[in-house]
Motif scaffolding. Structure first.
Motif, PDB file in Angstrom:
ATOM      1  N   ARG A   1      -5.115  -5.780 -14.708  1.00  0.00           N
ATOM      2  CA  ARG A   1      -6.014  -6.298 -15.748  1.00  0.00           C
ATOM      3  C   ARG A   1      -5.697  -5.651 -17.101  1.00  0.00           C
ATOM      4  O   ARG A   1      -6.571  -5.441 -17.928  1.00  0.00           O
ATOM      5  CB  ARG A   1      -7.467  -6.054 -15.348  1.00  0.00           C
TER       6      ARG A   1
ATOM      7  N   THR B   1      -7.925 -18.765 -10.570  1.00  0.00           N
ATOM      8  CA  THR B   1      -9.025 -17.854 -10.283  1.00  0.00           C
ATOM      9  C   THR B   1      -9.815 -18.417  -9.123  1.00  0.00           C
ATOM     10  O   THR B   1     -10.070 -19.629  -9.078  1.00  0.00           O
ATOM     11  CB  THR B   1      -9.985 -17.605 -11.463  1.00  0.00           C
ATOM     12  N   ILE B   2     -10.186 -17.552  -8.213  1.00  0.00           N
ATOM     13  CA  ILE B   2     -11.032 -18.024  -7.108  1.00  0.00           C
ATOM     14  C   ILE B   2     -12.387 -18.452  -7.646  1.00  0.00           C
ATOM     15  O   ILE B   2     -13.097 -19.197  -7.010  1.00  0.00           O
ATOM     16  CB  ILE B   2     -11.216 -16.949  -6.006  1.00  0.00           C
ATOM     17  N   ASP B   3     -12.751 -17.988  -8.851  1.00  0.00           N
ATOM     18  CA  ASP B   3     -14.088 -18.277  -9.400  1.00  0.00           C
ATOM     19  C   ASP B   3     -14.247 -19.715  -9.887  1.00  0.00           C
ATOM     20  O   ASP B   3     -15.363 -20.171 -10.104  1.00  0.00           O
ATOM     21  CB  ASP B   3     -14.392 -17.339 -10.580  1.00  0.00           C
TER      22      ASP B   3
ATOM     23  N   MET C   1     -18.243 -13.584  -4.219  1.00  0.00           N
ATOM     24  CA  MET C   1     -17.795 -13.259  -5.576  1.00  0.00           C
ATOM     25  C   MET C   1     -18.291 -14.298  -6.576  1.00  0.00           C
ATOM     26  O   MET C   1     -18.663 -15.413  -6.209  1.00  0.00           O
ATOM     27  CB  MET C   1     -16.284 -13.131  -5.624  1.00  0.00           C
ATOM     28  N   GLY C   2     -18.241 -13.947  -7.832  1.00  0.00           N
ATOM     29  CA  GLY C   2     -18.727 -14.825  -8.906  1.00  0.00           C
ATOM     30  C   GLY C   2     -19.597 -14.020  -9.845  1.00  0.00           C
ATOM     31  O   GLY C   2     -20.773 -13.807  -9.582  1.00  0.00           O
ATOM     32  N   ARG C   3     -18.969 -13.523 -10.904  1.00  0.00           N
ATOM     33  CA  ARG C   3     -19.690 -12.662 -11.852  1.00  0.00           C
ATOM     34  C   ARG C   3     -20.592 -13.465 -12.771  1.00  0.00           C
ATOM     35  O   ARG C   3     -21.749 -13.148 -12.976  1.00  0.00           O
ATOM     36  CB  ARG C   3     -18.686 -11.916 -12.733  1.00  0.00           C
TER      37      ARG C   3
ATOM     38  N   GLU D   1     -22.405 -12.477  -6.584  1.00  0.00           N
ATOM     39  CA  GLU D   1     -22.516 -11.061  -6.982  1.00  0.00           C
ATOM     40  C   GLU D   1     -23.176 -10.889  -8.356  1.00  0.00           C
ATOM     41  O   GLU D   1     -23.775  -9.867  -8.644  1.00  0.00           O
ATOM     42  CB  GLU D   1     -21.147 -10.393  -6.975  1.00  0.00           C
TER      43      GLU D   1
ATOM     44  N   HIS E   1     -13.254  -8.746  -1.287  1.00  0.00           N
ATOM     45  CA  HIS E   1     -11.865  -9.168  -1.502  1.00  0.00           C
ATOM     46  C   HIS E   1     -11.272  -9.982  -0.365  1.00  0.00           C
ATOM     47  O   HIS E   1     -10.189 -10.542  -0.533  1.00  0.00           O
ATOM     48  CB  HIS E   1     -10.997  -7.942  -1.822  1.00  0.00           C
TER      49      HIS E   1
ATOM     50  N   ARG F   1     -10.222 -13.260  -1.456  1.00  0.00           N
ATOM     51  CA  ARG F   1      -9.017 -13.426  -2.277  1.00  0.00           C
ATOM     52  C   ARG F   1      -7.732 -13.210  -1.499  1.00  0.00           C
ATOM     53  O   ARG F   1      -6.646 -13.434  -2.033  1.00  0.00           O
ATOM     54  CB  ARG F   1      -9.037 -12.410  -3.436  1.00  0.00           C
TER      55      ARG F   1
HETATM   56  O1  F6P Z   1     -12.056 -12.941 -11.227  1.00  0.00           O
HETATM   57  C1  F6P Z   1     -11.828 -12.949  -9.878  1.00  0.00           C
HETATM   58  C2  F6P Z   1     -12.685 -11.963  -9.152  1.00  0.00           C
HETATM   59  O2  F6P Z   1     -12.353 -12.027  -7.793  1.00  0.00           O
HETATM   60  C3  F6P Z   1     -14.199 -12.099  -9.365  1.00  0.00           C
HETATM   61  O3  F6P Z   1     -14.803 -13.067  -8.544  1.00  0.00           O
HETATM   62  C4  F6P Z   1     -14.685 -10.713  -9.049  1.00  0.00           C
HETATM   63  O4  F6P Z   1     -15.909 -10.468  -9.683  1.00  0.00           O
HETATM   64  C5  F6P Z   1     -13.602  -9.854  -9.605  1.00  0.00           C
HETATM   65  O5  F6P Z   1     -12.418 -10.630  -9.586  1.00  0.00           O
HETATM   66  C6  F6P Z   1     -13.388  -8.581  -8.846  1.00  0.00           C
HETATM   67  O6  F6P Z   1     -12.438  -7.834  -9.506  1.00  0.00           O
HETATM   68  P1  F6P Z   1     -11.669  -6.581  -8.899  1.00  0.00           P
HETATM   69  O7  F6P Z   1     -10.703  -7.105  -7.885  1.00  0.00           O
HETATM   70  O8  F6P Z   1     -10.992  -5.988 -10.057  1.00  0.00           O
HETATM   71  O9  F6P Z   1     -12.713  -5.729  -8.264  1.00  0.00           O
END
Ligand code: F6P
Length: 342
Positions: free
Chosen positions: A72, A125-127, A169-171, A221, A271, A274
């Motif tokens: 990132r 993105t999975i989001d 997941m899903g911020r 989340e 994770h 993902r």
């Molecule tokens: O943006 C993709 C994502 O999987 C989000 O759904 C999640 O909030 C975030 O990445 C988690 O990030 P990291 O892998 O850095 O903890």
């Protein structure tokens, strides 16, 4: 042409399929050369490269993760970052970049393009929260993983007459929660887009027990209760300023146990959503995105992002994809609400 490829942000299933399509068509149809940049924007920033040709992309179509690595890293947060990137691209003889990433990675691509770097973006993105594309790859795989987990949780929840809270997941966008919850027959779905009333959730849960079924509550989340602050695991920020989430599921299960008198447990999928191999849908979408991206590079159509519109893969200006997040509209949530508590 010599073309650099990088993958940035959270990894997701289908990244390798994009890389494979870009390289395979780039070499065989156009005779281009490639270089892989490692770990997102860190690669061009620090000159970290990896050979990338037909041999390197053999067999990677079904493989999760990314052969290039990811991070990132935000070059705009680093002193002289843009100049370093430009210098490293020149040193590597790179004429253009294919950047595969989400809002952050493609946000950087947008700014770099404005500063004269030849770049084409591929949305991942999975989001599923990128604007301008109907779907991002990785989303379908994540939803299927979450759905399968929910299917399994139904049977154990019913055996033990428990509430099972599934945190996905899903911020900022609740697409995974919405789709996995609908597909998995969740009793309640809670999204970041709409604050929830914990008393109302407890009522739905109680109702579900009354009809002799055990409730599954799917919570994104980033979902927040009406009167409380967002529940945070810790306050650590990444280089794009996002907080690291986690904890809403646990908090909710404790609340529901107290309010309903029924045992409640939490499962945080994290994770797992993902990891691993992409679904057929994501493999096809990734491959088509990769093919369109290399066509754009070959034609010198820079500053674009490939996107899915209906069944067509098209090109749109990068800024259209990265300017604003695509969140779940109210009417989509209302469709799901029909099933709550029943
Ligand atoms: O943006 C993709 C994502 O999987 C989000 O759904 C999640 O909030 C975030 O990445 C988690 O990030 P990291 O892998 O850095 O903890």
């Amino acid at each position: 042409m010599r073309i650099g490829v990088l993958t940035g942000g959270g990894d997701c299933p289908g990244l390798n399929a994009v890389i494979r399509a870009v390289v395979r068509k780039g070499v065989t149809a156009y005779g281009h050369e490639f270089v892989g940049f490692r770990d997102g924007w860190k690669g061009p920033l620090e000159g970290l490269t990896k050979p990338l040709g037909i041999a390197e992309v053999r067999g990677i179509l079904p493989r999760g993760g990314t052969i290039l690595g990811s991070s990132r890293t935000n070059p705009f947060k680093i002193e002289g970052g843009v100049e370093k990137i430009k210098a490293n691209l020149a040193e590597q003889g790179v004429d253009a970049l294919v950047a595969i990433g989400g809002e952050d990675t493609l946000g950087v691509a947008t700014k770099l393009h404005d500063l004269g770097v030849n770049v084409v973006g591929v949305p991942k993105t999975i989001d599923n929260d990128l604007n301008g594309t109907d779907y991002t790859f990785g989303f379908d795989t994540a939803v299927n993983i979450a759905m399968e987990a929910i299917d399994r949780l139904h049977t154990t929840a019913e055996s033990h007459h428990r509430t099972l809270v599934v945190e996905v997941m899903g911020r900022h966008a609740g697409w995974i929660a919405l789709h996995a919850g609908l597909a998995g027959g969740a009793n309640v779905i809670l999204l970041p887009e709409r604050q929830f009333d914990v008393e109302q959730v407890a009522t739905y849960v109680t109702k579900r027990f009354q009809v002799e079924y055990a409730p599954i509550v799917v919570v994104a989340e980033g979902a927040q209760p009406l009167d409380g602050q967002m529940v945070l695991h810790n306050q650590e920020l990444d280089s794009f300023g996002h907080v690291r989430l986690g904890g809403i599921g646990q908090w909710l299960a404790e609340q529901l146990e107290e309010k309903t008198g029924k045992e409640a447990r939490t499962v945080v999928l994290g994770h797992i959503q993902r990891g691993g191999t992409p679904t057929a849908f994501d493999r096809v979408l990734s491959t088509r995105f990769g093919l369109q991206a290399i066509d754009a590079v070959h034609e010198g159509d820079f500053g674009k992002m490939v996107a899915l519109k209906g069944t067509d893969v098209v090109r749109i200006p990068l800024i259209e994809g990265t300017g604003e997040l695509k969140t779940v509209p109210l009417e989509r949530y209302e469709e799901a609400e029909v099933f709550f508590g029943n």
